[in-house]
Write an enzyme that holds these catalytic residues in place. Structure first.
Site, mmCIF file in Angstrom:
data_model
loop_
_atom_site.group_PDB
_atom_site.id
_atom_site.type_symbol
_atom_site.label_atom_id
_atom_site.label_comp_id
_atom_site.label_asym_id
_atom_site.label_seq_id
_atom_site.Cartn_x
_atom_site.Cartn_y
_atom_site.Cartn_z
ATOM 1 N N ARG A 10 -0.299 -8.076 15.044
ATOM 2 C CA ARG A 10 0.715 -8.509 16.015
ATOM 3 C C ARG A 10 0.260 -8.279 17.447
ATOM 4 O O ARG A 10 0.733 -8.943 18.360
ATOM 5 C CB ARG A 10 2.026 -7.762 15.779
ATOM 6 C CG ARG A 10 2.897 -8.356 14.712
ATOM 7 C CD ARG A 10 2.199 -8.342 13.388
ATOM 8 N NE ARG A 10 2.971 -8.780 12.254
ATOM 9 C CZ ARG A 10 3.858 -8.051 11.610
ATOM 10 N NH1 ARG A 10 4.178 -6.877 12.058
ATOM 11 N NH2 ARG A 10 4.450 -8.509 10.543
ATOM 12 N N GLU A 56 5.343 -4.540 4.285
ATOM 13 C CA GLU A 56 5.881 -5.776 4.856
ATOM 14 C C GLU A 56 6.920 -5.473 5.920
ATOM 15 O O GLU A 56 8.034 -5.971 5.882
ATOM 16 C CB GLU A 56 6.475 -6.668 3.767
ATOM 17 C CG GLU A 56 5.457 -7.253 2.819
ATOM 18 C CD GLU A 56 4.576 -8.295 3.472
ATOM 19 O OE1 GLU A 56 5.060 -9.001 4.365
ATOM 20 O OE2 GLU A 56 3.396 -8.353 3.094
ATOM 21 N N ASP A 57 6.557 -4.604 6.860
ATOM 22 C CA ASP A 57 7.391 -4.335 8.022
ATOM 23 C C ASP A 57 8.683 -3.589 7.733
ATOM 24 O O ASP A 57 9.543 -3.513 8.598
ATOM 25 C CB ASP A 57 7.753 -5.638 8.758
ATOM 26 C CG ASP A 57 6.576 -6.197 9.486
ATOM 27 O OD1 ASP A 57 5.742 -5.399 9.918
ATOM 28 O OD2 ASP A 57 6.485 -7.425 9.601
ATOM 29 N N ALA A 58 8.855 -3.096 6.521
ATOM 30 C CA ALA A 58 10.087 -2.354 6.268
ATOM 31 C C ALA A 58 10.043 -1.034 7.028
ATOM 32 O O ALA A 58 8.979 -0.497 7.317
ATOM 33 C CB ALA A 58 10.252 -2.106 4.778
ATOM 34 N N GLY A 64 12.104 -5.761 11.174
ATOM 35 C CA GLY A 64 11.869 -5.201 9.856
ATOM 36 C C GLY A 64 13.180 -4.786 9.242
ATOM 37 O O GLY A 64 14.155 -4.566 9.946
#
Lengths: 359, 1139
Positions: free
Chosen positions: B945, B762-764, B913
């Protein structure tokens, strides 16, 4: 002709256009049927080579051949994280009117490498240990900026206009404590690089600090890391396909797909060959795979147990001393584990627990 | 071979046919570096020229107009007395302190001291004193807050060294005010254009209406409609009760002949004539034939609101006045000559007829050419007019009061009265700007939220605020039209920079190379148009080849040769005979030529193309490079010109030089100017999915970086600074133009695009611990804490005291940083709970009786103590005086933070993120050079994206690092991917930017190549430290005894309805009971089983018995509810039952 070992395809890590194959070693018992791969000291000794390729004041390149990736990596990791050095850890600020604020200044000072032999000092066991002459070095940083009298009028160069317009690492002055004066007399503690700018000053600004340096390891903070970088790469291989030679008219183009010197082109016949002494220079850009005309002509690979180490020292240690230091750390760890294992083995005995260093 | 030679000869021959010194085969010389016009433009105009120009116009021109319109004050008592303002001007900002020797003041001092950066408004007056006429120059009537970097600002025209001496940042754009120490911006307001006819059709209701909002300089605004109703046309206005049939209206305006009415509205078009005929019939049916009848008809329906009780005027007079002054007030009626107003109404009618016939003839409200932008100058002008009128009214009544006295000791001097008028104007300005409430009863204006505090989060956020345009449109309505991207926004408004959510599309931003016009006097323009052959209007204005000529929406005449007229007009403009901001265009639909000289139109410069050649040539650009020519020279020489939206739509503009054809009229200066300042930071935005650019525009404003060269001298409420900001490896031209490379907000992180450890979902992001140790992402948070040392009306005052001692004679721990003056020392560490200003207030401060002896009053402690959970350091302590002589103390407390788990980062492509894991350096993968990444980003961020720009940024950044050069990612240009790949190959890297990495954990090579290189990362202001919150026990609200809400009040975490539903569904009743009552607001009540009411101490006050009392536990809120119900005469009864 290169030694046969480099052409032992079992040892090759395949470097393909879009992926890398066979990255893990297979020379362990049971992988290849009907072959004995049990570990043998003599065989290991025969295969093991360490050869220094280049040594300078600050860096070393050497080959480590015949060990598993885990061993090579362990040394690399220990070099980065566990070989102790001395760095400034506590900064007592009496005065700081510079533009750099105290916390940032302290962080910058911490990152200055010092030329102190860690062997001469003890490690503080806990954060709150009493500072003694055995575990702490004291420096003083006392700089004030002033206007230079009779400075030329038309200049804007701060070095001509002002005295101490920069605080440099050379301004760190060692204040010997206790027995340190004698112990460290040979090599008085100072930064290894005397030209690190810590902050800039202008007339009226002043810095006055006391710095306490302690022994520590890189995993605690990057400043304790004795190396700027310690890494390795695998020996590159360029394997030409004898079945499909490189077209003569494309020989130069083929040559340019590799790092300079890796590919030799016979000026007369335009025949292409690999200079095996220079393959180590190949950067593995895989440029050759981009051209369809060379498809099938060449195979890139790397030798899995041939590590080209590159270590840049930053700090006290001369580069050639770093690997032995890492080995010493490793041996100490092994010794601990060995003791623990032995304790476990004769567990009836009242030897008690073995204290493990944190891994 | 021979044939080729022959052919070459042929070519040579063709080459000899010269045209302007060029052969046929010669390549057309391109204007290299024409984009240099952009920096030249910005050098002249600055980034916020619209605000500054508008303010300058107000101060230099408009304020004089306002005073000229209200220049006389007379007395009702003494008819011989008069006072006249002959001149007005605004001085330069100065210090108001009376005893000051050095009167000069800088904006920064105003910020620090919480005072207003203002200049005196000085008037020259003439008035009668006795029998003499006295003239007095430079009379101060109030103070005007001065816009920074405007004409009147002390910063204008200063060089960097001078600005540095004034602790001002040279990159600061100005354009805002400093009022009571806070920086205030008057946002640009978008409105529908005034005095223009807008035709709308409602296809559902079948209504066509033409409306016109009249606005005159007096500020009066009214809206007039000409609309259809049941197929007939009516004139509608607020001041008339009933819709006026259009023929009656026209007759009342003096066109009595039906034939003439028909000619002026329907012209000779048969379809229009048929559609209009019903209206003529209606007037006849109503018995209105003459002008007098029409006026009577209207007059009986006019709303009369007259305060003055006088003789009742006949209805026709009322009608005449309404028609002359209220309806379509902007069309001048001189000596009751209604001709032009009649034609205006007729035109509106005609437009309605046209739209009735063909739906496409209506106007688009959202078309940018139909919009006007209202700027600070206009708003201040309105405010000033209101304040000035009130000032004069007050002055008049004060003068009357004096003159009324029968016997005066000395001769009356109006100047003295004027001096005692107070600071009505000053206070009015300060109040309006600091609260943002523009409530001007006189002009029926009631607007809130006009001003905003300039956001100084980052340099970009401040800049972004200065270019912002807010729409008057309500945010709540769900219509897409006004929010949609209009094609006419091209080059004027940034297509990317708009917020997400409710204000989406309503808040816009100016593009980089735009200008907003100010008013240009229209008198000379009209005269010029007439000289160029515009004929006066007759009866027949809709001939087949006649074009109506309008100036600012009002018809001035006709022309039969519109193209020639327009060409001549433009030629004069290019020659600089009148303002370059006057626009002219032909509207072929309406057979009209429109000239616009009003303020608030957006326009932008463009290169003029003549005969297929741009007028700007390489030589001109060379001159520009040498500094021999400025942008104004280009304008003056007719090489470039400003086009407003309407004129732009009437031009044929080539985007690139190669696109020029014979009919091309203009050439764009540079395509990337379509974006605004904020979107200009994005490298390769033309490769991104468009919403990503919009997200970045929002996030670029939250990035922590440098905010100005004076950032360390500022004491702002909250200041975020980056410790080691870097300019991006991949720049854009916009970045250089706005100075982002000098005030950056981010760092070039080495990024590996790979998955690592699973803490990157999740974009971390994964961060390298060693990088953080070395200072990556480190930032400082400085918070202002201010207090006033007051003097009270009763003679007492606050004081500062040194640290109190405890019983052992030691200072308490929490006072240990307080020094003898009662303030904490600079550089001291402040732990949570520590006192840093030991203020004491008198116990009787609010007691207004004067007690005489101030020293003897008892004092109570009112210390300021540190609230944050993490220690900080005293950065600065400032002691100063405010304007009203209160001592002001500001303490700036600083925290230095290194990134931690959960801190938010973002690249410049809308890819945000949080930090998911911090990994030791030895565990990080490394490449053949031994380089570890600073950040690992999960590749899953890319496919959905589609931020290809980010990938190219990495490639260009890597190439830049290897070649030791900064690369460009300018929109619609920038470094080419092919060139970047070539650089990579030259340096022995893979052309695609993918490196072979080795795992730091196993030591083996990774089985895939990893996209590896520098990407500019921004640290955003959202940090875990400011958000983390948990509580076990804590404060409760007094009323309900439930836990408080919110982190700032150390509140509880709510177990809401949905969570409650889960517990119910699961059947966890005891947990439910515990969460909702026992741990919350458990309360024991005594209830009577007899009457069901609550008692106390085992006694029922209703039954007067203790027999049947029972104890039960209920939530306190329930008990409260019962009591509140009882207070409302509702009796809740508890019916108790043993469970």
């Amino acid at each position: 002709m290169p030694p046969a070992i480099t052409y032992d395809s079992r040892k090759h890590v395949g470097v393909h256009a879009e992926r890398v194959s066979h990255v893990s070693s297979t020379n362990f018992p049971g992988h290849h049927p009907h072959e004995d791969h049990s570990w043998d000291l003599e065989r290991f000794k025969k295969g093991l080579t360490v050869k220094i390729e280049r040594l300078s004041n600050r860096s070393i390149e050497f080959d480590l051949v015949g060990v598993d990736a885990s061993i090579a990596n362990a040394y690399r990791r220990i070099l980065i994280a566990e070989v102790p050095t001395i760095c400034v850890e506590r900064v007592y600020v009496w005065d700081n009117t510079s533009v750099v604020v105290d916390e940032v200044f302290a962080q910058r000072i911490g990152l200055v490498p010092l030329n102190v032999d860690p062997a001469l000092m003890d490690m503080k066991q806990t954060q709150n240990d009493q500072a003694t002459d055995r575990n702490t070095l004291v420096f003083r940083l006392q700089v004030a900026c002033e206007r230079r009298k009779n400075a030329p009028k038309d200049t804007t160069d701060p070095s001509k206009l002002y005295i101490n317009h920069e605080v440099l690492s050379s301004h760190l002055k060692w204040v010997p404590q206790g027995e340190q004066e004698i112990v460290m007399a040979e090599n008085p503690p100072a930064p290894t690089n005397l030209n690190i700018v810590l902050t800039k000053l202008r007339p009226g600004q002043e810095v006055d600090m006391e710095l306490h340096a302690v022994k520590g390891v890189g995993k605690d903070h990057a400043k304790f890391c004795p190396v700027a970088t310690a890494s390795y790469r695998l020996l590159p291989l360029v394997i030409l396909n004898p079945e499909k030679p490189v077209p003569r008219e494309l020989a130069e183009k083929f040559q340019e797909c590799f790092s300079p010197g890796v590919i030799r082109v016979d000026p007369r016949t335009k025949a292409v060959s690999v200079d095996s002494k220079k393959t180590r220079k190949e950067t593995m850009s895989r440029e050759v795979y981009r051209h369809p005309e060379f498809e099938g002509c060449v195979q890139l690979a790397r030798v899995r147990d041939h590590f080209l180490f590159n270590i840049e020292s930053e700090g006290f240690y001369p580069p050639q001393r770093l690997l032995p230091e890492a080995i010493a750390v490793m041996r100490a760890k092994i010794a601990t584990i060995k003791r623990a294992a032995e304790t476990l083995l004769n567990n009836g005995d009242s030897l008690g627990d073995v204290e493990m260093a944190d891994v | 071979m021979a044939t080729i030679v022959e052919e070459e000869n042929d070519w040579e021959h063709a080459n000899h046919t010269n045209w302007r010194g060029l052969g046929l085969a010669d390549p057309i010389k391109k204007v290299e570096d024409k984009w240099l016009l952009l920096p030249a433009f910005l050098k002249i105009k600055g980034l916020v020229k619209q605000h500054i120009d508008s303010f300058n116009y107000f101060v230099d021109v408009d304020i004089k107009n306002i005073v000229r319109a209200n220049n006389k004050v007379t007395s009702d008592v003494d008819p011989r007395f008069w006072l006249k303002y002959t001149d007005i001007h605004v001085g330069f900002p100065d210090r108001t302190d009376l005893d000051a020797i050095d009167k000069s003041i800088t904006p920064h001092e105003c910020r620090l001291r919480d005072i207003t950066y203002s200049a005196p408004i000085l008037v020259t007056i003439q008035y009668t004193r006795g029998k003499n006429v006295v003239r007095r120059p430079n009379v101060n009537i109030g103070r005007l807050p001065i816009m920074l970097r405007s004409n009147k600002c002390v910063l204008t025209g200063r060089n960097e060294a001078q600005l540095a001496r004034m602790t001002e940042c040279p990159l600061d754009p100005g354009g805002y005010f400093v009022v009571k120490g806070t920086e205030k911006v008057i946002l640009v307001q978008e409105q529908l254009s005034k005095n223009r006819i807008i035709v709308e059709t409602d296809t559902v209701k079948g209504i066509v209406q033409a409306s016109c909002t009249s606005s005159t300089h007096g500020g009066l605004k009214s809206k007039t409609y000409v609309a259809t109703k049941k197929g007939k046309i009516y004139l509608r206005h607020n001041c008339i009760h009933e819709d006026v049939p259009i023929v009656i209206a026209l007759k009342a305006l003096g066109i009595q002949s039906d034939k003439e009415i028909l000619l002026l509205t329907a012209g000779n078009t048969e379809a229009y004539k048929i559609a209009f005929s019903a209206n003529l019939e209606e007037a006849a049916k109503l018995g209105v034939f003459t002008r007098h009848q029409a006026l009577e008809w209207i007059g009986s329906r006019v709303k009369v609101n007259r305060k003055v009780v006088g003789p009742r005027r006949p209805a026709w007079e009322e009608a005449l006045e309404a028609l002359a002054t209220i309806i379509l007030a902007h069309v001048p009626v001189i000596c009751l000559d209604f001709r032009s107003k009649a034609i205006f109404v007729a035109t509106m009618t005609r437009r309605v007829l046209m739209a009735m016939d063909d739906e496409k003839m209506d106007d688009d409200r959202d078309y940018v050419g139909n919009k006007r932008l209202e700027l600070a100058g206009q708003l201040l002008a309105l405010l000033f007019e209101d304040l000035f009128k009130t000032f004069n009214a007050n002055l008049k009544s004060a003068i009357d009061k004096v003159l009324k006295k029968p016997s005066r000791t000395n001769e009356f001097d109006a100047f003295n009265t004027m001096q005692f008028q107070g600071d009505h104007i000053t206070a009015g300005f300060v109040r309006a700007i600091s609260t943002g409430n523009w409530s001007l009863k006189r002009f029926k204006m009631e607007r809130a939220g006009v001003t905003h505090v300039l956001s100084r989060l980052s340099f970009i956020s401040a800049l972004g605020m200065m270019t912002r345009i807010s729409s008057q449109f309500e945010k709540t309505r769900k219509v897409s039209g006004p929010r949609a991207l209009q094609p006419s926004q091209w080059g004027m408004l940034c297509p990317s920079d708009t917020p997400e959510g409710e204000a989406c599309g309503l808040v816009k931003n100016l593009a980089l190379m735009t200008h907003i016009t100010t008013d240009v006097e229209e008198g000379p323009i009209i005269r010029l148009a007439l000289m160029l052959g515009v004929e006066a209007t007759g009866t027949e204005i809709y001939g087949p080849h006649t074009f109506v000529v309008n100036v600012n929406g009002t018809i001035i005449g006709l022309t039969r040769y519109p193209m020639r007229f327009v060409t001549n007009f433009r030629r004069l403009r290019r020659a600089g005979r009148f303002s370059e901001f006057v626009g002219i265009y032909v509207n072929h639909h309406h057979h009209a030529v429109h000239i616009a000289s009003d303020g608030g139109r957006i326009c932008r410069p463009m290169i003029i193309v003549e005969n297929g050649r741009p007028r700007v040539t390489g030589e001109h650009i060379a001159q520009l490079k040498q500094g021999a020519a400025s942008f104004d020279d280009f304008l003056r020489n007719g090489l470039v010109e400003y086009l407003d939206v309407n004129e732009e739509n009437d031009s044929y503009i080539a985007l690139y030089e190669s696109d020029i054809v014979a009919t091309t009229t203009h050439l764009e200066i540079e395509p990337f100017t379509i974006l605004g300042a904020v979107a200009g930071l994005i490298p390769y935005p033309h490769h991104n999915q468009s919403p990503r650019n919009t997200y970045q525009c929002a996030m670029g404003k939250q990035a922590i970086g440098a905010i100005g060269y004076n950032q360390l001298n500022r004491i702002d409420t909250l200041l975020y600074l980056s410790v080691y900001p870097q300019q991006p490896m991949v720049k854009t031209k916009t970045i250089e133009l706005i100075g982002y490379d000098r005030l950056p907000a981010g760092q070039n992180a080495t990024v590996a695009v790979m998955s690592y450890s699973g803490y990157d979902i999740e974009d971390a992001l994964i961060q390298n611990k060693a990088s953080l140790d070395r200072g990556y992402g480190r930032c400082q948070v400085l918070r202002k804490n201010a207090t006033l040392i007051r003097k009270y009306p009763n003679g007492t005052f606050d004081r500062l005291a040194d640290a109190p001692l405890d019983e052992n004679g030691q200072t308490q721990k929490k006072y240990d940083i307080v020094q003898l003056d009662g303030l904490a020392g600079v550089g001291e560490r402040v732990d949570p709970g520590d006192v840093y200003v030991n203020k004491q207030t008198p116990t009787n401060a609010n007691d207004n009786t004067f007690s005489g002896q101030a020293a003897a009053v008892p004092y109570k402690n009112a210390p300021m103590s540190y609230k944050s959970p993490v220690a900080g350091y005293i950065d600065k302590v400032m002691v100063s005086d405010t304007e009203n002589d209160q001592t002001l103390i500001k303490v700036l407390i600083r925290q230095t933070r290194r990134p931690e788990l959960g801190d938010k980062f973002s690249s410049r492509h809308g890819q945000k993120g949080v930090c998911g894991l911090i990994v030791n350096q030895e565990d990080m993968p490394f490449n053949d050079q031994g380089i570890n990444p600073d950040t690992i980003m999960n590749p899953h961020g890319f496919p959905s994206r589609m931020t290809v720009g980010k990938m190219i940024e990495l490639l260009a950044g890597k190439a830049g690092v290897l070649s030791g050069k900064l690369q460009y990612g300018t929109a619609f240009g920038g470094s080419k991917v092919e060139d970047m790949s070539r650089i990579l190959i030259e340096h022995g890297f893979n052309y695609a930017g993918k490196d072979m990495l080795t795992s730091g954990i196993t030591g083996e090579a990774l089985e895939a190549y990893v996209y590896f290189g520098p990407i500019y990362y921004q640290k955003l202001k959202h940090m875990v430290m400011d958000k983390m919150h948990a509580r076990a026990r804590g404060p409760r609200a007094t009323l309900t005894r439930q836990p408080t809400e919110g982190r700032s009040r150390e509140g509880g975490l709510r177990l809401g309805e949905m969570e409650r539903d889960c517990l119910i569904g699961y059947g966890a009743t005891q947990l439910l009971l515990e969460r909702l009552m026992i741990s919350s607001d458990k309360f024991e009540v005594n209830a009577c089983q007899e009457c069901g009411l609550m008692g106390y101490n085992g006694w029922c006050t209703y039954c007067k018995s203790s027999k049947k009392m029972a104890k039960l536990t209920i939530p306190y809120a329930a008990k409260l509810l019962f009591q509140e119900l009882m207070a409302m005469n509702v009796v809740p009864r508890l019916i108790l039952d043993d469970a």
